[in-house]
Design a protein around this motif. Structure first.
Motif, PDB file in Angstrom:
ATOM      1  N   ILE A 441       0.982  -1.226  -0.025  1.00 59.15           N
ATOM      2  CA  ILE A 441       0.045  -0.143  -0.184  1.00 59.15           C
ATOM      3  C   ILE A 441       0.919   1.220  -0.131  1.00 59.15           C
ATOM      4  O   ILE A 441       0.658   2.081  -0.754  1.00 59.15           O
ATOM      5  CB  ILE A 441      -0.989  -0.089   1.327  1.00 59.15           C
ATOM      6  CG1 ILE A 441      -2.035  -1.245   0.997  1.00 59.15           C
ATOM      7  CG2 ILE A 441      -1.735   1.419   1.340  1.00 59.15           C
ATOM      8  CD1 ILE A 441      -2.885  -1.453   2.350  1.00 59.15           C
ATOM      9  N   LYS A 442       1.927   0.874   0.650  1.00 53.71           N
ATOM     10  CA  LYS A 442       2.805   2.449   0.976  1.00 53.71           C
ATOM     11  C   LYS A 442       3.388   2.607  -0.368  1.00 53.71           C
ATOM     12  O   LYS A 442       3.751   3.908  -0.808  1.00 53.71           O
ATOM     13  CB  LYS A 442       3.916   2.075   2.169  1.00 53.71           C
ATOM     14  CG  LYS A 442       4.783   3.340   2.571  1.00 53.71           C
ATOM     15  CD  LYS A 442       5.648   3.134   3.551  1.00 53.71           C
ATOM     16  CE  LYS A 442       6.454   4.080   4.011  1.00 53.71           C
ATOM     17  NZ  LYS A 442       7.562   3.949   4.872  1.00 53.71           N
ATOM     18  N   ARG A 443       3.875   1.507  -0.995  1.00 52.05           N
ATOM     19  CA  ARG A 443       4.642   1.763  -2.422  1.00 52.05           C
ATOM     20  C   ARG A 443       3.836   1.787  -3.590  1.00 52.05           C
ATOM     21  O   ARG A 443       4.182   1.823  -4.732  1.00 52.05           O
ATOM     22  CB  ARG A 443       5.661   0.451  -2.489  1.00 52.05           C
ATOM     23  CG  ARG A 443       6.713   0.671  -1.471  1.00 52.05           C
ATOM     24  CD  ARG A 443       7.909  -0.393  -1.987  1.00 52.05           C
ATOM     25  NE  ARG A 443       8.922  -0.463  -0.978  1.00 52.05           N
ATOM     26  CZ  ARG A 443      10.190  -0.638  -1.238  1.00 52.05           C
ATOM     27  NH1 ARG A 443      10.281  -1.213  -2.720  1.00 52.05           N
ATOM     28  NH2 ARG A 443      11.201  -0.873  -0.495  1.00 52.05           N
ATOM     29  N   ARG A 444       2.558   1.587  -3.362  1.00 52.32           N
ATOM     30  CA  ARG A 444       1.570   1.637  -4.207  1.00 52.32           C
ATOM     31  C   ARG A 444       1.711   0.697  -5.422  1.00 52.32           C
ATOM     32  O   ARG A 444       1.708   0.960  -6.455  1.00 52.32           O
ATOM     33  CB  ARG A 444       1.259   3.186  -5.016  1.00 52.32           C
ATOM     34  CG  ARG A 444       0.961   4.175  -4.066  1.00 52.32           C
ATOM     35  CD  ARG A 444       0.911   5.586  -4.856  1.00 52.32           C
ATOM     36  NE  ARG A 444       0.636   6.405  -3.776  1.00 52.32           N
ATOM     37  CZ  ARG A 444       0.782   7.955  -4.113  1.00 52.32           C
ATOM     38  NH1 ARG A 444       0.824   8.278  -5.661  1.00 52.32           N
ATOM     39  NH2 ARG A 444       0.219   8.885  -3.322  1.00 52.32           N
ATOM     40  N   LEU A 445       1.992  -0.514  -4.706  1.00 53.36           N
ATOM     41  CA  LEU A 445       2.019  -1.584  -5.709  1.00 53.36           C
ATOM     42  C   LEU A 445       0.744  -2.456  -5.766  1.00 53.36           C
ATOM     43  O   LEU A 445       0.327  -2.833  -4.782  1.00 53.36           O
ATOM     44  CB  LEU A 445       3.458  -2.742  -5.124  1.00 53.36           C
ATOM     45  CG  LEU A 445       4.740  -1.970  -4.733  1.00 53.36           C
ATOM     46  CD1 LEU A 445       5.677  -3.016  -4.415  1.00 53.36           C
ATOM     47  CD2 LEU A 445       5.187  -1.546  -6.259  1.00 53.36           C
ATOM     48  N   LYS A 446       0.327  -2.717  -7.023  1.00 56.21           N
ATOM     49  CA  LYS A 446      -1.023  -3.511  -7.150  1.00 56.21           C
ATOM     50  C   LYS A 446      -0.909  -4.599  -7.863  1.00 56.21           C
ATOM     51  O   LYS A 446       0.044  -4.778  -8.753  1.00 56.21           O
ATOM     52  CB  LYS A 446      -1.884  -2.359  -7.889  1.00 56.21           C
ATOM     53  CG  LYS A 446      -2.434  -1.229  -7.333  1.00 56.21           C
ATOM     54  CD  LYS A 446      -3.337  -0.372  -7.803  1.00 56.21           C
ATOM     55  CE  LYS A 446      -3.768   0.880  -7.232  1.00 56.21           C
ATOM     56  NZ  LYS A 446      -4.857   1.554  -7.740  1.00 56.21           N
ATOM     57  N   LYS A 447      -1.495  -5.573  -7.524  1.00 52.30           N
ATOM     58  CA  LYS A 447      -1.577  -6.948  -8.075  1.00 52.30           C
ATOM     59  C   LYS A 447      -1.979  -6.755  -9.608  1.00 52.30           C
ATOM     60  O   LYS A 447      -2.956  -6.123  -9.738  1.00 52.30           O
ATOM     61  CB  LYS A 447      -2.482  -8.026  -7.354  1.00 52.30           C
ATOM     62  CG  LYS A 447      -2.217  -9.479  -7.773  1.00 52.30           C
ATOM     63  CD  LYS A 447      -3.383 -10.222  -7.043  1.00 52.30           C
ATOM     64  CE  LYS A 447      -3.202 -11.696  -7.395  1.00 52.30           C
ATOM     65  NZ  LYS A 447      -4.381 -12.526  -6.648  1.00 52.30           N
ATOM     66  N   GLN A 448      -1.335  -7.544 -10.499  1.00 53.15           N
ATOM     67  CA  GLN A 448      -1.969  -7.628 -11.813  1.00 53.15           C
ATOM     68  C   GLN A 448      -3.532  -8.092 -11.703  1.00 53.15           C
ATOM     69  O   GLN A 448      -3.793  -8.984 -11.324  1.00 53.15           O
ATOM     70  CB  GLN A 448      -1.108  -8.587 -12.587  1.00 53.15           C
ATOM     71  CG  GLN A 448      -1.445  -8.659 -14.216  1.00 53.15           C
ATOM     72  CD  GLN A 448      -0.404  -9.476 -15.047  1.00 53.15           C
ATOM     73  OE1 GLN A 448       0.259 -10.071 -14.572  1.00 53.15           O
ATOM     74  NE2 GLN A 448      -0.640  -9.395 -16.339  1.00 53.15           N
ATOM     75  N   ILE A 449      -4.255  -7.344 -12.580  1.00 55.25           N
ATOM     76  CA  ILE A 449      -5.523  -7.658 -12.781  1.00 55.25           C
ATOM     77  C   ILE A 449      -5.743  -8.787 -13.553  1.00 55.25           C
ATOM     78  O   ILE A 449      -5.367  -8.853 -14.688  1.00 55.25           O
ATOM     79  CB  ILE A 449      -6.393  -6.564 -13.221  1.00 55.25           C
ATOM     80  CG1 ILE A 449      -6.474  -5.237 -12.006  1.00 55.25           C
ATOM     81  CG2 ILE A 449      -7.819  -6.725 -13.412  1.00 55.25           C
ATOM     82  CD1 ILE A 449      -6.929  -4.159 -12.391  1.00 55.25           C
ATOM     83  N   GLY A 450      -6.457  -9.976 -12.905  1.00 51.03           N
ATOM     84  CA  GLY A 450      -6.896 -11.130 -13.807  1.00 51.03           C
ATOM     85  C   GLY A 450      -8.172 -10.764 -14.825  1.00 51.03           C
ATOM     86  O   GLY A 450      -8.721 -10.050 -14.368  1.00 51.03           O
ATOM     87  N   TYR A 451      -8.148 -11.419 -15.854  1.00 53.03           N
ATOM     88  CA  TYR A 451      -9.401 -11.608 -16.695  1.00 53.03           C
ATOM     89  C   TYR A 451      -9.292 -12.576 -17.546  1.00 53.03           C
ATOM     90  O   TYR A 451      -8.361 -13.503 -17.534  1.00 53.03           O
ATOM     91  CB  TYR A 451      -9.376 -10.223 -17.748  1.00 53.03           C
ATOM     92  CG  TYR A 451      -7.977 -10.197 -18.699  1.00 53.03           C
ATOM     93  CD1 TYR A 451      -8.183 -11.006 -20.010  1.00 53.03           C
ATOM     94  CD2 TYR A 451      -6.994  -9.411 -18.519  1.00 53.03           C
ATOM     95  CE1 TYR A 451      -7.322 -11.079 -20.869  1.00 53.03           C
ATOM     96  CE2 TYR A 451      -6.045  -9.391 -19.523  1.00 53.03           C
ATOM     97  CZ  TYR A 451      -5.919 -10.243 -20.712  1.00 53.03           C
ATOM     98  OH  TYR A 451      -5.063 -10.377 -21.508  1.00 53.03           O
TER      99      TYR A 451
END
Length: 584
Positions: A441-451
């Motif tokens: 959250i602090k580093r603004r790292l987001k998990k790759q969105i699955g589709y």
């Protein structure tokens, strides 16, 4: 009736060059005869001699001929640039273009097309941009041949917006221009855009050629567009096209990657000529579908009667072994790479070996292989394979150690931290889970969105987790709810470890229910009720454990085959079982 005009006869000197052809020894002899006969200064003869020398691969000799002629002109240097570009000597083509520029001689369109092609082959974007600017400056900016060559250049260099702008500006687009744009999108991983351009080409009523079909089939393979792939196959068959080794390989690859491995093998067996790409595509196809034994059998046949395997072939063989638990076969193949074929293993080969040991539960062997067989510091792809094995076999201590190595190598890659979080959660260390999540959250790292994608009637439908934008959302969710109820009655119990661990148990079940795979499968079943054709879904990430379990039950209660292609392989679900045999 007037008699036909007399056929133009070449001079004996010109004929001697034609007889010599693109062979350096005979060309030098022909050159000597020209000089002795007093024709050494003939510019047309020197031009023919020099272009044949380039075709023979003797560009330095051609440079010498051009430099020594007192009346070297634009046609000579442009011809040499074009010959070098088509001979696969892009550096020499640019050198001849540079000599033309330095001599301040007039330019022609084919000098610019040759230079642009050479820059494309070298991915020399900056030089290509200079060639582009020069062509516009001299008034060739609207020449369709130059524009087409520039579309190829910018496409190969990944500058697709520029390529598309040039493409749209071409008034009378040739099939070569269309092919360049389709290929540009396909080679840059934008298969859907490539397919759109192919459809535009059909609307424009431009007759496709073999190269069009090769590139379009590659886009179909990438996008899983089976309906279009079949449509292209029908064109090829109905037009009685000559199925070259390139077109045949594209058909094999398309069917293998669209889930019809038996159809791929049919085309493979029908081909008169097979190159290393054809064989490798078929081996890889078997591997992706979990048919490891068939992949190894074909590999042995290739060694007996096919072309010499290359390093890409071995990537396919090792991946097939990794996905089928064929450890001994994988070891043997890896050993033969260097010992028999003199190939130096690359990162992909090391990664496949670690993956093979890891999937088989041989974690100690995998770590020993990393220590003893990989030169230098292993790359992140090796540790990623190792981390996946640790999670799969619940070796949490080793998993944490490997994850920390990965994070040190790629601190901004969120997937490593997600895996580490999952390992902490599975081992019950919830305080560590929270720490990892806080860092993300602090580093603004987001998990790759699955589709997940499903193609019905030639139209692709994309679903993400909890997708609500589809026009039939209400019906899809209602159908899925009924389906979940039926498979629950049949014994399905959600695997709640497959979702974020900060959720409560009940919330996890809800999150699992609306994963993209389930929505895509539900939509496919709903829209094809009463059909017996398989449901085909493409997932951009690895299928989760719960979806894998749920789709097995769906295949049973619906009596339908469901095929899911995830990031790594195919899963054929039928009668409550999966072709991967839980080896994924």
């Amino acid at each position: 009736m007037d008699p036909p005009p007399p056929r133009r006869r070449h001079s004996p000197e010109f004929d001697s060059l034609l007889v010599a052809g693109p062979r350096l020894g005979p060309l030098k002899q022909a050159h000597a005869r020209l000089v002795v006969a007093g024709h050494g200064g003939s510019l047309p003869l020197v031009t023919k001699l020099a272009t044949l020398a380039v075709a023979a691969g003797a560009a330095p000799y051609a440079h010498l001929l051009a430099a020594s002629h007192p009346a070297c002109d634009s046609f000579l240097l442009s011809s040499l640039a074009r010959a070098a570009a088509h001979r696969g000597l892009p550096g020499e083509a640019i050198a001849f273009y540079g000599r033309l520029l330095a001599a301040a001689l007039p330019f022609s369109s084919f000098a610019f097309t040759a230079a642009a092609k050479a820059c494309a082959d070298l991915s020399a974007l900056r030089t290509g941009m200079a060639v582009h600017a020069h062509s516009v400056l001299l008034g060739f900016g609207s020449d369709r041949f130059v524009q087409t060559a520039l579309v190829v250049l910018y496409s190969k260099c990944g500058q697709l917006p520029v390529a598309r702008k040039l493409f749209d500006a071409i008034r009378d687009r040739s099939v070569v221009a269309w092919n360049a744009m389709i290929s540009g999108y396909e080679q840059n991983g934008l298969a859907e855009r490539a397919i759109e351009v192919y459809r535009e080409m059909q609307v424009a009523q431009v007759v496709p050629d073999s190269a069009t079909f090769v590139t379009t089939l590659s886009a179909c393979a990438q996008a899983g567009a089976l309906d279009l792939g079949r449509e292209v196959e029908r064109h090829i068959v109905s037009d009685q096209m000559d199925v070259s080794v390139f077109l045949g390989s594209a058909l094999v690859n398309m069917y293998a990657r669209c889930g019809l491995v038996s159809k791929a093998r049919d085309w493979f067996d029908r081909l008169q000529e097979r190159n290393v790409v054809t064989w490798t595509s078929m081996v890889a196809g078997y591997g992706m579908h979990g048919h490891g034994c068939e992949a190894i059998k074909l590999f042995h046949l290739m060694k007996l009667e096919g072309p010499t395997p290359n390093d890409v072939t071995f990537v396919a063989v090792l991946a097939a072994c990794a996905h089928a638990g064929l450890v001994n076969e994988g070891r043997s193949a890896f050993d033969s790479m260097k010992r028999v074929y003199g190939l130096v293993p690359r990162a992909e080969h090391y990664c496949s070996m670690v993956d093979m040991y890891g999937r088989a539960g041989l974690l100690d062997d995998a770590m020993q292989f990393i220590r003893d067989s990989i030169p230098g510091e292993p790359g992140p792809e090796v540790w990623t394979a190792m981390l996946g094995a640790c999670k799969m076999h619940k070796n949490f201590n080793l998993g944490v150690e490997v994850a920390e190595r990965l994070i040190a190598l790629e601190p901004e890659n969120p997937s490593h931290r997600v895996l580490l979080s999952n390992i902490y959660a599975l081992s019950g260390k919830m305080n560590h889970v929270e720490k990892v999540r806080n860092v993300m959250i602090k580093r603004r790292l987001k998990k790759q969105i699955g589709y997940s994608l499903i193609e019905l009637g030639g139209t692709s439908h994309l679903f993400r987790m909890g997708e609500k934008s589809h026009q039939q959302t209400r019906e899809i969710y209602q159908y899925l709810e009924e389906l979940i109820h039926r498979i629950s009655d049949a014994g399905y119990v959600p695997e709640t470890d497959s979702v974020l661990h900060e959720l409560e148990e009940e919330e996890r079940e809800v999150a699992l229910r609306y994963h993209s795979e389930k929505l895509a499968v539900a939509y496919g079943l709903m829209m094809s009720s009463g059909s017996t054709t398989p449901i085909r879904v493409i997932k951009n990430l690895r299928i989760c454990g719960d979806c894998h379990l749920a789709i097995k039950f769906m295949s049973s209660v619906e009596s339908r085959e469901i095929i899911v292609r995830d990031k790594h392989r195919f899963h054929h679900f039928k009668d409550g079982k999966c072709s991967c045999l839980e080896y994924w």
